[in-house]
Design a protein around this motif. Structure first.
Motif: not given
Length: 389
Positions: A308-310, A318-324, A332-334, A356-363
């Motif tokens: 929810q917080k993400l 919106p210019g940095v993140f696409e979705g969670v 993962g933050l796309k 991670a792959g697919d332009n993703t940041l793992r949490l």
């Protein structure tokens, strides 16, 4: 001039001397909020008192005897896993990679034992990660892992991620097994929909194909269930486990049904260190804590809070993140920017994350992270994102 440690990692210029719960403390005293957990390993945080007690108590008794003898600690952990899962039997390894190697061997041996030794092909999926050994990289097939290491182990066929129609079309009378992660970790926190996992199980049942699940990263409570496949209401024939099962102590395992393990008789596999008393004493304590339904309910609650917080963080940048995406505390933050750049920006805010792959940041925080630490994490991620914007 080559470093004394083989330079196969692009390591960050950070060194940690100790940890406390969700925090890793660097050699200069700086405290970092750890949302990586050693790549989904430290499920109960750093220096967890229960795990320290289990390790030190066992260290005062006996460390190692080898698998030439019965090991009571190993038998206890195996019983805990069998009682809580589909499995009838367990073999302990030192890592997820070793678990993958045994799973591959078990599949091949199953069909040889069944009188069909030509049935060797294992179907895997794009974006998969099953380890770094020669068998495991052949299973993934990704160019970044296989380039320069040929000839690869034959017998693997790689399919598009999530294309169950392609899977059904690919199954032949030479197909030995389907190997898949219910939630891809290295591939970018990509969960397989429950209906797809159920359909894969149905295809395997109809064709006599073994189903091998890799829950090295998504297992041990990470998604809010002890193992991620439980959401789909199915069971595998073979499953690989590691990372979180030792809470930071190196241990892995292959779980299997009696039928799937039928070919693995005395002499077909071994390990000098696998399932040693130290590892199994810690693993049993992890199981005592993580397999508790109340604990898993808290993982789900905290995962929903974090997500929810993400969502608010994504809306603000919106210019940095696409979705969670993801489940439980495997999120993962796309990204719209390079995840590697975001990881570095997070270092500046004293927070540890994993690309991670697919332009993703793992949490992948400890499963016992506190609510206040989740809020603190999102605030630091917000500052990191602002620095990139």
């Amino acid at each position: 001039m080559i470093s004394h440690v083989l330079p196969t990692y692009n390591r960050a210029a950070l060194s940690f001397e100790r940890g406390e719960g969700s925090w890793a403390i660097a050699t200069d005293g700086t405290r970092y909020l750890d949302l990586g957990s050693g790549i989904a390993v430290n499920v109960l945080g750093h220096a967890n008192p229960a795990l320290v007690d289990a390790l030190t108590a066992q260290a005062g008794r006996i460390w190692h005897v080898s698998n030439l003898y019965q090991i009571p600690e190993q038998e206890r952990l195996a019983s805990l896993l069998v009682d809580r899962t589909f499995a009838d039997t367990v073999f302990f390894t030192n890592s997820g990679t070793e678990a993958a190697e045994l799973a591959i061997k078990m599949v091949r041996k199953y069909w040889d034992h069944a009188g069909d030794p030509d049935r060797i092909e294992i179907l895997t999926f794009e974006g998969a990660f099953h380890g770094r050994s020669t068998g495991a990289i052949a299973a993934s097939g990704a160019e970044k892992m296989v380039k320069g290491f040929g000839p690869l182990m034959p017998g693997f066929r790689h399919l598009p991620w999530g294309d169950i129609d392609a899977l059904e079309a690919a199954v032949t009378d030479r197909t030995a097994a389907v190997m898949i992660e219910p939630v891809q970790g290295e591939g970018g926190i990509r969960p397989l929909p429950d209906q797809d996992l159920r359909r894969i199980r149905e295809i395997c049942d109809r064709t006599g194909t073994l189903l091998v699940l890799d829950e090295v990263q998504c297992g041990m409570g990470r998604t809010g269930r002890l193992f991620a496949h439980e959401y789909a209401g199915i069971t595998p024939d073979i499953m690989m486990v590691a990372k979180g099962i030792g809470g930071g102590f190196p241990v892995g395992a292959v779980l299997a049904t009696e039928a799937a393990a039928a070919g693995m008789v005395a002499g077909t596999h071994g390990s000098t260190y696998g399932g040693n008393p130290l590892a199994c004493a810690v693993g049993a304590r992890v199981m005592d804590i993580v397999a508790d339904e109340a604990f898993l309910a808290e993982v789900n609650r905290k995962g929903a809070l974090f997500r929810q917080k993400l969502e608010g963080l994504i809306a603000a940048h919106p210019g940095v993140f696409e979705g969670v995406r993801g489940q439980g505390l495997m999120l993962g933050l796309k990204c719209r920017v390079s995840p590697a750049d975001l990881v570095k920006a997070c270092y500046a805010q004293h927070i540890l994350t994993v690309p991670a792959g697919d332009n993703t940041l793992r949490l992948l925080p400890p499963l016992n992270i506190e609510d206040a630490e989740i809020s603190e994490a999102v605030e630091r991620l917000d500052r990191a994102a602002s620095s990139l914007a």
